[in-house]
Design a protein around this motif. Structure first.
Motif, PDB file in Angstrom:
ATOM      1  N   LEU A   1       0.812  -1.213   0.000  1.00 58.02           N
ATOM      2  CA  LEU A   1       0.000   0.000   0.000  1.00 58.02           C
ATOM      3  C   LEU A   1       0.851   1.270   0.000  1.00 58.02           C
ATOM      4  CD1 LEU A   1      -2.780  -1.017   2.563  1.00 58.02           C
ATOM      5  CD2 LEU A   1      -3.011  -0.836   0.073  1.00 58.02           C
ATOM      6  N   LEU A   2       2.062   1.160   0.525  1.00 55.61           N
ATOM      7  CA  LEU A   2       2.936   2.321   0.609  1.00 55.61           C
ATOM      8  C   LEU A   2       3.698   2.531  -0.699  1.00 55.61           C
ATOM      9  CD1 LEU A   2       4.482   1.679   4.150  1.00 55.61           C
ATOM     10  CD2 LEU A   2       2.650   3.287   3.568  1.00 55.61           C
ATOM     11  N   PRO A   3       4.013   3.774  -1.034  1.00 51.79           N
ATOM     12  CA  PRO A   3       4.902   4.005  -2.169  1.00 51.79           C
ATOM     13  C   PRO A   3       6.235   3.302  -1.925  1.00 51.79           C
ATOM     14  CG  PRO A   3       3.871   6.054  -1.447  1.00 51.79           C
ATOM     15  CD  PRO A   3       3.552   5.024  -0.401  1.00 51.79           C
ATOM     16  N   LEU A   4       6.896   2.903  -2.997  1.00 43.35           N
ATOM     17  CA  LEU A   4       8.128   2.133  -2.884  1.00 43.35           C
ATOM     18  C   LEU A   4       9.151   2.802  -1.973  1.00 43.35           C
ATOM     19  CD1 LEU A   4      10.292   0.067  -3.540  1.00 43.35           C
ATOM     20  CD2 LEU A   4      10.547   1.112  -5.799  1.00 43.35           C
ATOM     21  N   ASP A   5       9.423   4.079  -2.180  1.00 41.50           N
ATOM     22  CA  ASP A   5      10.460   4.736  -1.383  1.00 41.50           C
ATOM     23  C   ASP A   5      10.094   4.785   0.090  1.00 41.50           C
ATOM     24  OD1 ASP A   5      12.340   5.359  -3.439  1.00 41.50           O
ATOM     25  OD2 ASP A   5      10.969   6.900  -4.161  1.00 41.50           O
ATOM     26  N   VAL A   6       8.807   4.970   0.389  1.00 42.43           N
ATOM     27  CA  VAL A   6       8.363   5.001   1.782  1.00 42.43           C
ATOM     28  C   VAL A   6       8.487   3.608   2.397  1.00 42.43           C
ATOM     29  CG1 VAL A   6       6.420   5.446   3.327  1.00 42.43           C
ATOM     30  CG2 VAL A   6       6.815   6.938   1.347  1.00 42.43           C
ATOM     31  N   ALA A   7       8.058   2.587   1.654  1.00 38.63           N
ATOM     32  CA  ALA A   7       8.147   1.212   2.161  1.00 38.63           C
ATOM     33  C   ALA A   7       9.598   0.831   2.425  1.00 38.63           C
ATOM     34  CB  ALA A   7       7.517   0.253   1.156  1.00 38.63           C
ATOM     35  N   SER A   8      10.482   1.160   1.488  1.00 37.48           N
ATOM     36  CA  SER A   8      11.896   0.828   1.645  1.00 37.48           C
ATOM     37  C   SER A   8      12.488   1.529   2.865  1.00 37.48           C
ATOM     38  CB  SER A   8      12.669   1.221   0.378  1.00 37.48           C
ATOM     39  OG  SER A   8      14.043   0.939   0.505  1.00 37.48           O
ATOM     40  N   ALA A   9      12.171   2.814   3.032  1.00 36.01           N
ATOM     41  CA  ALA A   9      12.696   3.562   4.175  1.00 36.01           C
ATOM     42  C   ALA A   9      12.170   2.995   5.489  1.00 36.01           C
ATOM     43  CB  ALA A   9      12.318   5.034   4.045  1.00 36.01           C
TER      44      ALA A   9
ATOM     45  N   GLY B   1      11.168  -0.126   6.043  1.00 40.65           N
ATOM     46  CA  GLY B   1      11.843  -1.401   6.261  1.00 40.65           C
ATOM     47  C   GLY B   1      13.254  -1.206   6.764  1.00 40.65           C
ATOM     48  N   GLY B   2      13.958  -0.233   6.195  1.00 45.41           N
ATOM     49  CA  GLY B   2      15.316   0.044   6.643  1.00 45.41           C
ATOM     50  C   GLY B   2      15.351   0.497   8.093  1.00 45.41           C
ATOM     51  N   PHE B   3      14.409   1.362   8.471  1.00 46.88           N
ATOM     52  CA  PHE B   3      14.333   1.842   9.862  1.00 46.88           C
ATOM     53  C   PHE B   3      14.100   0.674  10.815  1.00 46.88           C
ATOM     54  CE2 PHE B   3      11.482   3.002  13.358  1.00 46.88           C
ATOM     55  CZ  PHE B   3      12.310   3.868  14.071  1.00 46.88           C
ATOM     56  N   LEU B   4      13.157  -0.202  10.481  1.00 40.48           N
ATOM     57  CA  LEU B   4      12.864  -1.341  11.348  1.00 40.48           C
ATOM     58  C   LEU B   4      14.068  -2.273  11.431  1.00 40.48           C
ATOM     59  CD1 LEU B   4       9.217  -2.142  10.202  1.00 40.48           C
ATOM     60  CD2 LEU B   4       9.919  -1.062  12.344  1.00 40.48           C
ATOM     61  N   GLY B   5      14.727  -2.484  10.288  1.00 38.70           N
ATOM     62  CA  GLY B   5      15.874  -3.387  10.275  1.00 38.70           C
ATOM     63  C   GLY B   5      17.018  -2.885  11.134  1.00 38.70           C
ATOM     64  N   ARG B   6      17.409  -1.629  10.955  1.00 40.54           N
ATOM     65  CA  ARG B   6      18.572  -1.117  11.704  1.00 40.54           C
ATOM     66  C   ARG B   6      18.241  -0.801  13.160  1.00 40.54           C
ATOM     67  NH1 ARG B   6      17.127   3.175   8.247  1.00 40.54           N
ATOM     68  NH2 ARG B   6      16.500   5.083   9.361  1.00 40.54           N
TER      69      ARG B   6
ATOM     70  N   ARG C   1      24.934  -2.279  11.293  1.00 39.79           N
ATOM     71  CA  ARG C   1      23.659  -1.548  11.197  1.00 39.79           C
ATOM     72  C   ARG C   1      23.234  -1.405   9.731  1.00 39.79           C
ATOM     73  NH1 ARG C   1      26.001   1.716  15.246  1.00 39.79           N
ATOM     74  NH2 ARG C   1      26.587   3.266  13.675  1.00 39.79           N
ATOM     75  N   ALA C   2      24.202  -1.155   8.856  1.00 41.15           N
ATOM     76  CA  ALA C   2      23.878  -1.011   7.433  1.00 41.15           C
ATOM     77  C   ALA C   2      23.368  -2.329   6.846  1.00 41.15           C
ATOM     78  CB  ALA C   2      25.106  -0.528   6.658  1.00 41.15           C
ATOM     79  N   VAL C   3      23.936  -3.440   7.310  1.00 45.74           N
ATOM     80  CA  VAL C   3      23.466  -4.757   6.848  1.00 45.74           C
ATOM     81  C   VAL C   3      22.018  -4.973   7.259  1.00 45.74           C
ATOM     82  CG1 VAL C   3      23.761  -7.250   7.138  1.00 45.74           C
ATOM     83  CG2 VAL C   3      25.769  -5.795   6.804  1.00 45.74           C
ATOM     84  N   TRP C   4      21.688  -4.634   8.497  1.00 41.03           N
ATOM     85  CA  TRP C   4      20.303  -4.778   8.959  1.00 41.03           C
ATOM     86  C   TRP C   4      19.377  -3.807   8.219  1.00 41.03           C
ATOM     87  CZ3 TRP C   4      18.510  -8.802  11.185  1.00 41.03           C
ATOM     88  CH2 TRP C   4      19.299  -9.565  12.055  1.00 41.03           C
ATOM     89  N   ASP C   5      19.872  -2.613   7.950  1.00 39.02           N
ATOM     90  CA  ASP C   5      19.096  -1.646   7.175  1.00 39.02           C
ATOM     91  C   ASP C   5      18.748  -2.232   5.813  1.00 39.02           C
ATOM     92  OD1 ASP C   5      18.442   1.524   6.711  1.00 39.02           O
ATOM     93  OD2 ASP C   5      19.325   0.630   4.906  1.00 39.02           O
TER      94      ASP C   5
ATOM     95  N   LEU D   1      15.111  -4.868   1.968  1.00 39.73           N
ATOM     96  CA  LEU D   1      14.845  -5.981   1.053  1.00 39.73           C
ATOM     97  C   LEU D   1      13.469  -6.589   1.323  1.00 39.73           C
ATOM     98  CD1 LEU D   1      17.359  -8.769   0.088  1.00 39.73           C
ATOM     99  CD2 LEU D   1      15.023  -9.351   0.717  1.00 39.73           C
ATOM    100  N   GLY D   2      13.170  -6.845   2.601  1.00 39.65           N
ATOM    101  CA  GLY D   2      11.873  -7.415   2.936  1.00 39.65           C
ATOM    102  C   GLY D   2      10.724  -6.514   2.520  1.00 39.65           C
ATOM    103  N   ALA D   3      10.877  -5.208   2.765  1.00 42.51           N
ATOM    104  CA  ALA D   3       9.804  -4.266   2.420  1.00 42.51           C
ATOM    105  C   ALA D   3       9.665  -4.073   0.920  1.00 42.51           C
ATOM    106  CB  ALA D   3      10.081  -2.923   3.090  1.00 42.51           C
ATOM    107  N   GLU D   4      10.692  -4.384   0.173  1.00 36.97           N
ATOM    108  CA  GLU D   4      10.674  -4.155  -1.271  1.00 36.97           C
ATOM    109  C   GLU D   4      10.082  -5.317  -2.066  1.00 36.97           C
ATOM    110  OE1 GLU D   4      14.593  -1.205  -1.137  1.00 36.97           O
ATOM    111  OE2 GLU D   4      14.795  -3.289  -1.809  1.00 36.97           O
ATOM    112  N   TYR D   5       9.798  -6.446  -1.413  1.00 35.41           N
ATOM    113  CA  TYR D   5       9.234  -7.591  -2.137  1.00 35.41           C
ATOM    114  C   TYR D   5       7.994  -7.222  -2.954  1.00 35.41           C
ATOM    115  CZ  TYR D   5      12.019 -11.639  -0.657  1.00 35.41           C
ATOM    116  OH  TYR D   5      13.021 -12.557  -0.490  1.00 35.41           O
ATOM    117  N   PRO D   6       7.007  -6.528  -2.369  1.00 33.75           N
ATOM    118  CA  PRO D   6       5.809  -6.225  -3.173  1.00 33.75           C
ATOM    119  C   PRO D   6       6.079  -5.251  -4.313  1.00 33.75           C
ATOM    120  CG  PRO D   6       5.373  -6.010  -0.815  1.00 33.75           C
ATOM    121  CD  PRO D   6       6.844  -6.080  -0.979  1.00 33.75           C
ATOM    122  N   HIS D   7       7.272  -4.644  -4.348  1.00 41.51           N
ATOM    123  CA  HIS D   7       7.588  -3.636  -5.350  1.00 41.51           C
ATOM    124  C   HIS D   7       8.653  -4.104  -6.343  1.00 41.51           C
ATOM    125  CE1 HIS D   7       5.282  -0.600  -3.098  1.00 41.51           C
ATOM    126  NE2 HIS D   7       5.819  -1.129  -2.013  1.00 41.51           N
ATOM    127  N   LEU D   8       8.900  -5.416  -6.395  1.00 40.59           N
ATOM    128  CA  LEU D   8       9.936  -5.926  -7.294  1.00 40.59           C
ATOM    129  C   LEU D   8       9.635  -5.606  -8.753  1.00 40.59           C
ATOM    130  CD1 LEU D   8      10.824  -9.413  -5.741  1.00 40.59           C
ATOM    131  CD2 LEU D   8      12.301  -7.403  -5.913  1.00 40.59           C
TER     132      LEU D   8
END
Length: 321
Positions: free
Chosen positions: A46-54, A56-61, A94-98, A103-110
């Motif tokens: 539902l989120l725009p790609l850039d928002v979803a990616s950001a 996911g990165g926040f949650l990961g790191r 931290r960058a690896v987790w980001d 990556l996980g958040a970007e699946y629906p936007h492949l």
């Protein structure tokens, strides 16, 4: 424990209550996991790609560093970069987790990421392998867990048309179908690891497909080869198949530039020598693959997946880790 009853022919009539309960609990666990996965993927869709990616990165790191896997990453980094400051190792972890969260958040936007019209994935030096495969001949593309490696596979399928990608099925079989929904947007086929998968790879090469596989993780039945300065058990399937079918190898790398923007780079064709000793040639090809992957990892360590145990305990012990 109540034993399983059998009829006179030897077939099972019923399972023990314990195994039945365990099976039910496992089924419930799988159902809860796939429900959570689908809900999270639905939100990211539902989120725009850039928002979803950001996000996911926040949650990961934010959450990832608390995982035990972070210590594994730090151990790997100490092994490969013994003189690196602890602060830099923490930054890379931290960058690896980001990246993993993204990556996980970007699946629906492949589909968007890998669409050439989106401009999100720059493809470099694709000509040699593209021309080779489009001429009707097989090839093997190998890579590692760089950036969004799923996008790398999908873009490869879009570009090369006849592709079969080796994938590791998740422990939860219910998630497999959900992942396949995202992975198939570029076309191509997916092949599971294992004995049956190996037979399928041969069949695909006989039909002049391009195989794609990740070869940077430890495999106990591989050969020992240098990887980032230390001996590591390394899979040989790509080298063996290239030699058997006299087809070229191509090493692909993937770099996350910023957010959901990437650069995918393909090497020139790497050919096997058909006239030399087979075992020596397999070792040479494996060594060249490891060297090329290692060069990219050293160049951008935050771009690689440091969270798995790549080397044996003996290697860690010899380094005092």
């Amino acid at each position: 424990m109540t034993p399983t009853k059998v009829n006179p022919t030897g077939s099972k009539l019923s399972k023990s209550p314990v195994s039945g309960r365990r099976g039910a609990l496992r089924l419930l666990q799988h159902a809860l996991e796939v429900t959570a996965f689908r809900l999270s993927m639905g939100l990211m869709r539902l989120l725009p790609l850039d928002v979803a990616s950001a996000l996911g990165g926040f949650l990961g790191r934010t959450l990832g560093p608390y995982s035990n896997a972070s210590e594994r990453a730090a151990r790997n980094l100490r092994l490969v970069f013994p003189d690196m400051p602890d602060s830099e190792r923490r930054r890379i972890t931290r960058a690896v987790w980001d990246n993993l969260g993204r990556l996980g958040a970007e699946y629906p936007h492949l589909a968007e990421i890998t669409d050439p019209r989106s401009g999100r994935l720059e493809l470099r030096n694709s000509g040699p392998v593209t021309d080779h495969v489009k001429s009707g001949r097989p090839a093997i593309v190998v890579s590692g867990h760089f950036a969004n490696f799923e996008a790398m596979h999908v873009r490869g399928a879009r570009e090369l048309v006849r592709t079969a990608t080796v994938v590791r099925d998740p422990n939860n079989p219910m998630i497999r179908d959900a992942l396949e929904h995202f992975r198939k947007v570029g076309g191509g086929e997916r092949v599971g690891k294992g004995h049956q998968g190996a037979r399928s790879l041969i069949a695909y090469l006989e039909r002049n497909f391009c195989l794609t596989m990740l070869v940077d993780q430890r495999m106990n039945r591989g050969i020992t080869a240098d990887f980032l300065g230390h001996p590591a058990q390394t899979p040989t399937a790509a080298a063996q198949l290239a030699l058997r079918f006299d087809c070229p190898l191509v090493v692909a790398t993937m770099e996350r530039k910023r957010g959901a923007h990437f650069i995918m780079t393909l090497s020139d064709l790497i050919w096997s020598e058909q006239t030399v000793d087979r075992h020596q040639e397999i070792a040479r090809l494996v060594g060249e693959i490891n060297q090329r992957l290692g060069t990219e990892i050293r160049r951008r360590p935050e771009n690689w997946f440091w969270l798995h145990r790549r080397w044996s305990e003996e290697v860690y012990a010899q380094a005092g880790l």
